[in-house]
Design a protein around this motif. Structure first.
Motif, PDB file in Angstrom:
ATOM      1  N   VAL A  72      36.217  54.726  49.897  1.00 45.12           N
ATOM      2  CA  VAL A  72      36.158  54.206  51.255  1.00 45.12           C
ATOM      3  C   VAL A  72      35.569  55.282  52.158  1.00 45.12           C
ATOM      4  CG1 VAL A  72      38.085  52.605  50.996  1.00 45.12           C
ATOM      5  CG2 VAL A  72      38.527  54.945  51.728  1.00 45.12           C
ATOM      6  N   ALA A  73      34.903  54.855  53.214  1.00 40.61           N
ATOM      7  CA  ALA A  73      34.337  55.760  54.208  1.00 40.61           C
ATOM      8  C   ALA A  73      35.229  55.785  55.438  1.00 40.61           C
ATOM      9  CB  ALA A  73      32.923  55.318  54.589  1.00 40.61           C
ATOM     10  N   SER A  74      35.550  56.979  55.916  1.00 42.28           N
ATOM     11  CA  SER A  74      36.389  57.127  57.109  1.00 42.28           C
ATOM     12  C   SER A  74      36.228  58.540  57.642  1.00 42.28           C
ATOM     13  CB  SER A  74      37.857  56.858  56.766  1.00 42.28           C
ATOM     14  OG  SER A  74      38.683  56.973  57.906  1.00 42.28           O
ATOM     15  N   GLY A 133      33.812  63.583  63.991  1.00 43.09           N
ATOM     16  CA  GLY A 133      32.642  62.805  64.358  1.00 43.09           C
ATOM     17  C   GLY A 133      31.701  62.506  63.222  1.00 43.09           C
ATOM     18  N   TYR A 134      31.985  63.019  62.029  1.00 45.52           N
ATOM     19  CA  TYR A 134      31.175  62.742  60.846  1.00 45.52           C
ATOM     20  C   TYR A 134      32.000  61.923  59.857  1.00 45.52           C
ATOM     21  CZ  TYR A 134      28.345  66.586  62.678  1.00 45.52           C
ATOM     22  OH  TYR A 134      27.590  67.397  63.479  1.00 45.52           O
ATOM     23  N   CYS A 135      31.401  60.878  59.305  1.00 46.67           N
ATOM     24  CA  CYS A 135      32.105  60.053  58.343  1.00 46.67           C
ATOM     25  C   CYS A 135      32.258  60.813  57.025  1.00 46.67           C
ATOM     26  CB  CYS A 135      31.328  58.763  58.126  1.00 46.67           C
ATOM     27  SG  CYS A 135      32.324  57.446  57.445  1.00 46.67           S
ATOM     28  N   ASP A 136      33.422  60.686  56.404  1.00 44.63           N
ATOM     29  CA  ASP A 136      33.711  61.303  55.118  1.00 44.63           C
ATOM     30  C   ASP A 136      33.861  60.200  54.059  1.00 44.63           C
ATOM     31  OD1 ASP A 136      34.056  63.875  56.505  1.00 44.63           O
ATOM     32  OD2 ASP A 136      35.912  62.966  57.241  1.00 44.63           O
ATOM     33  N   LEU A 137      33.906  60.613  52.801  1.00 46.98           N
ATOM     34  CA  LEU A 137      34.038  59.676  51.694  1.00 46.98           C
ATOM     35  C   LEU A 137      35.243  60.092  50.852  1.00 46.98           C
ATOM     36  CD1 LEU A 137      32.374  57.209  50.678  1.00 46.98           C
ATOM     37  CD2 LEU A 137      31.286  58.766  49.047  1.00 46.98           C
ATOM     38  N   VAL A 138      36.182  59.169  50.658  1.00 49.78           N
ATOM     39  CA  VAL A 138      37.363  59.459  49.860  1.00 49.78           C
ATOM     40  C   VAL A 138      37.454  58.398  48.763  1.00 49.78           C
ATOM     41  CG1 VAL A 138      38.841  58.185  51.482  1.00 49.78           C
ATOM     42  CG2 VAL A 138      39.870  59.769  49.862  1.00 49.78           C
ATOM     43  N   GLY A 139      37.796  58.829  47.553  1.00 46.47           N
ATOM     44  CA  GLY A 139      37.874  57.871  46.456  1.00 46.47           C
ATOM     45  C   GLY A 139      38.726  58.388  45.322  1.00 46.47           C
ATOM     46  N   ARG A 140      39.067  57.471  44.424  1.00 38.83           N
ATOM     47  CA  ARG A 140      39.750  57.872  43.195  1.00 38.83           C
ATOM     48  C   ARG A 140      38.707  58.039  42.105  1.00 38.83           C
ATOM     49  NH1 ARG A 140      39.990  54.040  39.227  1.00 38.83           N
ATOM     50  NH2 ARG A 140      39.799  51.838  39.800  1.00 38.83           N
ATOM     51  N   LEU A 141      38.912  59.027  41.260  1.00 45.11           N
ATOM     52  CA  LEU A 141      37.966  59.273  40.180  1.00 45.11           C
ATOM     53  C   LEU A 141      38.066  58.174  39.134  1.00 45.11           C
ATOM     54  CD1 LEU A 141      38.222  63.122  39.640  1.00 45.11           C
ATOM     55  CD2 LEU A 141      36.630  61.831  41.037  1.00 45.11           C
ATOM     56  N   TRP A 142      36.945  57.933  38.481  1.00 41.55           N
ATOM     57  CA  TRP A 142      36.888  56.891  37.458  1.00 41.55           C
ATOM     58  C   TRP A 142      36.746  57.541  36.090  1.00 41.55           C
ATOM     59  CZ3 TRP A 142      33.428  55.544  33.663  1.00 41.55           C
ATOM     60  CH2 TRP A 142      33.626  54.306  33.054  1.00 41.55           C
ATOM     61  N   TYR A 165      39.711  55.939  30.004  1.00 45.71           N
ATOM     62  CA  TYR A 165      41.146  55.830  29.757  1.00 45.71           C
ATOM     63  C   TYR A 165      41.661  57.204  29.340  1.00 45.71           C
ATOM     64  CZ  TYR A 165      45.649  54.176  28.205  1.00 45.71           C
ATOM     65  OH  TYR A 165      46.998  53.974  28.071  1.00 45.71           O
ATOM     66  N   PRO A 166      42.812  57.650  29.830  1.00 43.90           N
ATOM     67  CA  PRO A 166      43.573  56.961  30.859  1.00 43.90           C
ATOM     68  C   PRO A 166      42.916  57.134  32.220  1.00 43.90           C
ATOM     69  CG  PRO A 166      44.560  59.087  30.405  1.00 43.90           C
ATOM     70  CD  PRO A 166      43.424  58.931  29.421  1.00 43.90           C
ATOM     71  N   HIS A 167      43.350  56.366  33.198  1.00 41.30           N
ATOM     72  CA  HIS A 167      42.817  56.517  34.542  1.00 41.30           C
ATOM     73  C   HIS A 167      43.171  57.896  35.077  1.00 41.30           C
ATOM     74  CE1 HIS A 167      41.631  52.366  34.714  1.00 41.30           C
ATOM     75  NE2 HIS A 167      42.850  51.970  34.406  1.00 41.30           N
ATOM     76  N   SER A 168      42.392  58.363  36.007  1.00 34.83           N
ATOM     77  CA  SER A 168      42.595  59.709  36.537  1.00 34.83           C
ATOM     78  C   SER A 168      43.637  59.708  37.651  1.00 34.83           C
ATOM     79  CB  SER A 168      41.260  60.239  37.084  1.00 34.83           C
ATOM     80  OG  SER A 168      41.469  61.438  37.794  1.00 34.83           O
ATOM     81  N   PRO A 169      44.449  60.780  37.738  1.00 38.78           N
ATOM     82  CA  PRO A 169      45.377  60.908  38.865  1.00 38.78           C
ATOM     83  C   PRO A 169      44.726  61.540  40.090  1.00 38.78           C
ATOM     84  CG  PRO A 169      45.707  62.724  37.356  1.00 38.78           C
ATOM     85  CD  PRO A 169      44.646  61.844  36.735  1.00 38.78           C
ATOM     86  N   ASP A 170      43.425  61.834  40.012  1.00 39.28           N
ATOM     87  CA  ASP A 170      42.759  62.592  41.062  1.00 39.28           C
ATOM     88  C   ASP A 170      42.179  61.706  42.164  1.00 39.28           C
ATOM     89  OD1 ASP A 170      43.327  64.825  39.663  1.00 39.28           O
ATOM     90  OD2 ASP A 170      41.267  65.489  39.375  1.00 39.28           O
ATOM     91  N   ILE A 171      42.345  62.173  43.403  1.00 45.03           N
ATOM     92  CA  ILE A 171      41.615  61.664  44.562  1.00 45.03           C
ATOM     93  C   ILE A 171      40.723  62.799  45.036  1.00 45.03           C
ATOM     94  CG2 ILE A 171      41.821  60.949  46.982  1.00 45.03           C
ATOM     95  CD1 ILE A 171      44.401  59.573  46.257  1.00 45.03           C
ATOM     96  N   ARG A 172      39.506  62.470  45.400  1.00 43.40           N
ATOM     97  CA  ARG A 172      38.589  63.480  45.937  1.00 43.40           C
ATOM     98  C   ARG A 172      38.107  63.056  47.320  1.00 43.40           C
ATOM     99  NH1 ARG A 172      36.512  66.929  41.905  1.00 43.40           N
ATOM    100  NH2 ARG A 172      38.209  67.181  40.413  1.00 43.40           N
ATOM    101  N   VAL A 173      37.949  64.030  48.188  1.00 47.10           N
ATOM    102  CA  VAL A 173      37.364  63.819  49.517  1.00 47.10           C
ATOM    103  C   VAL A 173      36.064  64.595  49.602  1.00 47.10           C
ATOM    104  CG1 VAL A 173      37.670  64.047  52.002  1.00 47.10           C
ATOM    105  CG2 VAL A 173      39.655  63.550  50.558  1.00 47.10           C
TER     106      VAL A 173
END
Length: 498
Positions: free
Chosen positions: A152-154, A160-169, A172-180
């Motif tokens: 998602v962008a926020s 004043g600058y949009c950032d990007l935050v997401g969960r890693l893909w 298997y297994p799914h990742s526990p990581d979120i990156r900004v």
């Protein structure tokens, strides 16, 4: 019941279409809130959709992604200002991509388009809005594919600058990581921030991030990250399969706590069916924040209390699939739209936080979001149907019951002038709907709110005299303004020279 569909261009023979629902006189008086569709051709089956400003006018446009498994693309449709959408450009995207996110990542006042590929790719808008321009790849530190499964962008740090935050893909297994990935004057930059999500606080019991949303979940004006996660039992000492809704709290610009707080957890039978599509909103007429999410085919809400704790979950007593929360009918209360059993249901939000069924649309589709494409302060319902290969934009004719509106959806804020040494700055919406009802919040570079103001009469916007809330002149420097209560990347910057 809606049965009239007019198809233009290649869609008449291919069955691939974008649908735009146009106005009919006195629909609201007749109890009908959405129009019949007019359709526009899409070259391939739509599977992703986002809305943004992709040319120099004030009208919101649409980008449509097609994931077909072979030659995949994203298509930009420009709003002609009178209710039409025209195919303008095609963006090549890689196979096995996952999503689109739109935001002004480099602060030039033009929306850019991020694509979840391997690695993440960004199309930056040029001064003349020529698409496709050069695609810039953004690596994710220490991760092989560099690909988001959900993003998602926020403007997370309110600079004043949009950032990007997401969960890693991962497979298997799914990742526990979120990156900004942080935005700045040169756009999204490497050196991203890693946040590890853990349901149990133990590496031997790994968790998987399923979904996330960036929003202020505690009312302190900082953007938190709400996550849905699961754990499937592996390793000795793990308590079993579990799912949960948690929050990574933000304590200031780029300051996220190392340990997330789990608002709700429960142990379930294997395999753990995850909570999906978490959303943050204030339901009903009170000012308390609620976290809504999908549990199987039902919807639940966790709700904040006056003492800062959380209660629930409570069953919202509705069934279905994809859903959207938005303030639609002008009464200041969040409404609810969802698809269920090959139809779409619209429910008006009530002061007690419940929902009342208002209208059922028999054209089955997946609602994505509400955005004001028509410029009439009534956000349209945007979504798509994969089975019939159509994108739908439902024109909104809901009666405005009170004249009270929440933050305008999709209207970029601008400052006039944006560089000043003394006098007044006027904030206004860069949108055809004007600045009536506009409320603005100004922050400094540390994310602290220094001033709030509302529009005066005549729709002239909000005027700021460069003073803080105590009446003292603010120091020189950069300040960021956004519409009060909004989220995303539609703010304005002001440089004060002393």
């Amino acid at each position: 019941m809606r049965s009239h569909v007019t198809v233009h261009g290649a869609a008449a023979t291919s069955g691939l279409a974008i649908a735009l629902f146009l106005p009919i006189t006195d629909l609201a008086l007749a109890g009908i809130w959405f129009d019949d569709p007019v359709s526009y051709a899409v070259p391939k089956t739509p599977s992703r959709l986002a809305v943004g400003h992709f040319n120099a006018d004030a009208h919101l446009d649409v980008v449509v992604g097609a994931a077909t498994g072979d030659s995949e693309s994203a298509y930009i449709y420009l709003n002609d200002g009178v209710g039409g959408l025209n195919l303008s450009a095609t963006l090549p995207v890689g196979n096995a991509w996952f999503g689109l996110a739109v935001g002004d990542f480099n602060g030039d006042g033009r929306d850019d388009i991020a694509v979840s590929e391997s690695p993440t790719k960004v199309y930056y808008a040029s001064a003349s809005y020529q698409y496709p321009g050069p695609a810039v790849s953004i690596p994710l530190d220490g991760f092989g594919t560099g690909q988001f499964g959900r993003m998602v962008a926020s403007d997370l740090d309110a600079d004043g600058y949009c950032d990007l935050v997401g969960r890693l893909w991962t497979y298997y297994p799914h990742s526990p990581d979120i990156r900004v990935i942080w935005g700045g004057p040169t756009g999204l930059t490497p050196g991203n921030t890693e946040i590890v999500i853990d349901l149990f606080g133990s590496e031997s019991c790994p968790s998987s991030v399923i979904d996330l949303v960036a929003a202020d979940a505690d009312g302190d004006a900082d953007t938190d990250i709400v996550v849905s996660a699961t754990h499937e039992e592996s390793g000795s000492g793990c308590p079993g399969d579990m799912r949960g809704i948690g929050v990574v709290w933000c304590d200031g610009p780029r300051i996220y706590r190392e340990t997330e707080e789990w608002i709700h957890q429960e142990t379930v039978e294997s395999p753990a069916q995850p909570y999906l599509v978490p959303r943050v909103a204030r339901l009903g007429a009170d000012a308390l924040v609620e976290i809504v999410y999908k549990r199987g085919s039902t919807y639940d809400a966790l709700y904040g209390t006056a003492i800062g704790t959380w209660a629930g979950p409570r069953d919202l007593e509705m069934f279905g699939g994809t859903y959207v929360l938005a303030e639609v009918d002008g009464d200041g209360i969040i409404d609810f739209v969802n698809d269920v059993a090959a139809q779409t249901e619209f429910r008006r939000g009530l002061p007690d936080g419940s929902f009342e069924l208002v209208e059922t649309i028999t054209d089955a589709f997946l609602p994505v979001e509400f955005r004001d494409l028509g410029g009439d302060e009534k956000p349209e319902m945007v979504g798509y149907t994969q089975a019939t290969m159509q994108i739908h934009v439902y024109r909104n004719h809901a009666p405005v019951t009170s004249g009270v509106r929440g933050p305008t959806i999709g209207a970029r804020l601008r400052a006039v002038p944006s560089v000043i040494s003394g006098g007044l700055v006027r904030f206004e919406r860069a949108s055809v709907q004007g600045s009536a009802g506009l409320a603005v919040e100004v922050r400094d570079v540390r994310g602290r709110t220094v001033w709030r103001g509302t529009a005066d009469g005549g729709g002239a916007g909000v005027r700021w005299d460069l003073r803080d809330r105590r009446g003292a002149l603010v120091p020189g420097g950069v300040y960021f303004a956004g519409e009060t209560g909004s989220s995303g990347c539609d703010g304005a910057r002001v440089l004060i020279i002393r």
